[in-house]
Design an enzyme around this catalytic site. Sequence first.
Site, PDB file in Angstrom:
ATOM      1  NE  ARG A 254       3.358 -19.333 -12.080  1.00 17.81           N
ATOM      2  CZ  ARG A 254       2.355 -18.714 -11.493  1.00 17.81           C
ATOM      3  NH1 ARG A 254       1.008 -19.270 -11.382  1.00 17.81           N
ATOM      4  NH2 ARG A 254       2.513 -17.876 -10.564  1.00 17.81           N
ATOM      5  CB  SER A 313      -5.061 -16.417 -12.016  1.00 19.30           C
ATOM      6  OG  SER A 313      -4.053 -16.039 -10.953  1.00 19.30           O
ATOM      7  N   GLY A 315      -6.978 -15.467  -7.471  1.00 24.04           N
ATOM      8  CA  GLY A 315      -7.988 -16.166  -6.150  1.00 24.04           C
ATOM      9  C   GLY A 315      -7.784 -15.331  -4.823  1.00 24.04           C
ATOM     10  CD1 TRP A 365      -4.128 -19.585  -7.862  1.00 25.41           C
ATOM     11  CD2 TRP A 365      -1.989 -20.193  -8.609  1.00 25.41           C
ATOM     12  NE1 TRP A 365      -3.452 -19.645  -7.021  1.00 25.41           N
ATOM     13  CE2 TRP A 365      -2.110 -19.745  -6.931  1.00 25.41           C
ATOM     14  CE3 TRP A 365      -0.610 -20.420  -8.885  1.00 25.41           C
ATOM     15  CZ2 TRP A 365      -1.129 -20.109  -6.087  1.00 25.41           C
ATOM     16  CZ3 TRP A 365       0.394 -20.383  -8.122  1.00 25.41           C
ATOM     17  CH2 TRP A 365       0.232 -20.309  -6.776  1.00 25.41           C
ATOM     18  CG  ASN A 383      -6.251 -18.658  -0.605  1.00 25.67           C
ATOM     19  OD1 ASN A 383      -5.140 -18.249  -1.559  1.00 25.67           O
ATOM     20  ND2 ASN A 383      -7.150 -17.369  -0.415  1.00 25.67           N
ATOM     21  CG  ASP A 426      -2.909 -16.514   0.515  1.00 25.41           C
ATOM     22  OD1 ASP A 426      -3.334 -17.373   0.049  1.00 25.41           O
ATOM     23  OD2 ASP A 426      -2.147 -15.625   0.236  1.00 25.41           O
ATOM     24  CG  ASP A 428      -2.288 -21.197  -2.689  1.00 20.21           C
ATOM     25  OD1 ASP A 428      -1.318 -22.073  -2.661  1.00 20.21           O
ATOM     26  OD2 ASP A 428      -2.384 -20.027  -2.924  1.00 20.21           O
ATOM     27  NE  ARG A 453       0.948 -19.760   0.438  1.00 21.39           N
ATOM     28  CZ  ARG A 453       0.634 -19.094  -0.509  1.00 21.39           C
ATOM     29  NH1 ARG A 453       0.188 -19.312  -1.733  1.00 21.39           N
ATOM     30  NH2 ARG A 453       0.790 -17.599  -0.165  1.00 21.39           N
TER      31      ARG A 453
END
Length: 658
Positions: A254, A313, A315, A365, A383, A426, A428, A453
């Site tokens: 990223r 990452s 996860g 992440w 999560n 999920d 997170d 989320r």
Amino acid sequence: MRVSLLVAVCSLSLPQLAAADGEESYRTRCALCHGGGAAGSDRAASILAKLHASAPEELARIITEGVPSRGMPGIEIAEAELAPLVSYLKELAAEAPPAARDPRAPRARVGSLPLVAGGVLDGTILNESGFDAQLRTADGDIVRLRRDGDAFREAALEPFVDWPSYHGSDTANRHSPLDQIDRDNVGQLAMQWFFPIPDMPMIEGTPVVIAGVMYVTAVNQVYALDATTGREIWRYAQPRTEGLVGDPAIGLNRGVAVRDNLVFSVTDHAHVIALDRFTGERVWDTEMDDYREHYGAVVAPLVVGDLVIAGISAGDTGLRGFLDAYYAETGERAWRFWTIPAPGEPGSETWGDPEVLRRGCGATWLTGSYDADLDLLYWATGNPCPDMNGDRRPGDNLWTNSVVALRPRSGEMVWYFQFTPHDTHDWDAQEPLLLIDEEFRGRPRKLLVQGNRNGFFYVLDRTNGRFLLGEPFVNQTWAEGLDDSGRPIVLPGSVPTEEGTDVCPAIYGATNWWSSSYHPGTKLFYLMALESCDTYTKADEEWQRGRNWMGGATRLADGAPNRKYIRALDIQTGRTVWSYEQAGDARTFSGVLSTDGDLVFFGENSGSFAALDARSGEPLWHVSINQEWRASPMTYMVGGRQYVAIASRLGFWAFALP
């Protein structure tokens, strides 16, 4: 008979077959297209870069299976011939000069360029064309030049406004004070350049721009570009890592962070690297943790003082999450904050099964934010695992699905706020954490705001983590609401079951890591929202090395919508002020950028890059790029000219007024 991949890989270890035996195979099977020495011909490009970057097993697969999308058929080749051919190919790549192994790299040469004002400029000429040139002087400075007749003049950089980090600022608020492009003239916006990065599964990075130089990434690759032309100045690349699990295996990165003369990035196998900002040469390389234990990295690091902060990452694969800080000059680790407590530590009582506690996930992440006045670092956590089955982890599962406020010098936690305790969907908390100084309900406050989320928009006091506001911004069916402390009031029948439970929002969330922004002029918070619902099922799964540990599965619920919107929220109430519905299925992963020109830029589901009126949501401009957007836009100014840039699956695009 064509050799299977398994047989081909096994044959590579035969010691009695010499590399020289592969030369005839290459000459009679490959050279017609790929040329002598694999440097390319009129039928196919050089393959030296691919040979250099690929493991022998990968080359064996390519030879036997071919690349039909590029016109290369598979070869029926005997086992005894395959290994020597692969060995010879690797030998060709090793013997080739660096420039030949990377045919797209700039052809640097030492020389002089004449100047319009008289005299010459000496140095390493990185690029030269009939229009421009880039040159690195003996003291390391990069000079951008524009051709003027038979000579060159130095390109104007001032006034310039940098985009110095992934979010554009330590506050994570992707809002820019630039207003050269505004509601009245945005219709004239035109593409200025495109920089392709081929053979990438997707590009999710945000460019960083410092003094007219843009730094962009793909997995295990970093490029420095002239921000006004897209011309490559230098590149760094290393092969992708075999045997990864989760997001890092897909091939994501990223972006970078920059401090003084160093550029920082992460690799797919959980290393943090520092590169010289002017040459791209690697200065240091530090392993965060062993990728064989499922650790990987995709995050754009964050610089705080002399520290480089980076998370991990993968996860959803069963690991113990952490956040690391490294000294920028040396790469030595300064501290580590574990997002999952060890047995017996505070918070471990919220987990239950010790085996689940040991692999509880809580990845880190997405790039966090930092308040220099409070000296607090804010980072979102992922999560818990297994994702959809919470039976073996009763309790809140701290510190997953939370924002943690840490002292950046020590990693000490000052406070935390958990958005979704005991998450089984999920959801997170890896969404941007925006730091806003704004009046809230009648008095000035230091706020932290996030569209989560789980479907709720949150306003917190960032000095102490106190909950101030939480309101849904999409249709959600899992919570009656939030209590006075911000804890969800969970509705019965909303957890996954073996038979399946329909719940809104879907597993992708009401929003996700896509960037959001707050406009201090309009007093509105902008985000990409997803209206959708999934059928969540749970399963009893044990952790297995090399596999995800989801503990269930999801699918789009029967009759559920699947649409994305750009929404503007009033932070005082959480009320949606306007909503722009995108056509088509929810395919875009682009977030938003707002500017003082009262514009909101984003990548549209249709494949267009577009701008809305920040006050009304009215569409004002678009250009049909016909791309899937996997990244969020940014903006910068060089030479008094404002640019807007964004990455698609193919590479990076920049736009400006004529």
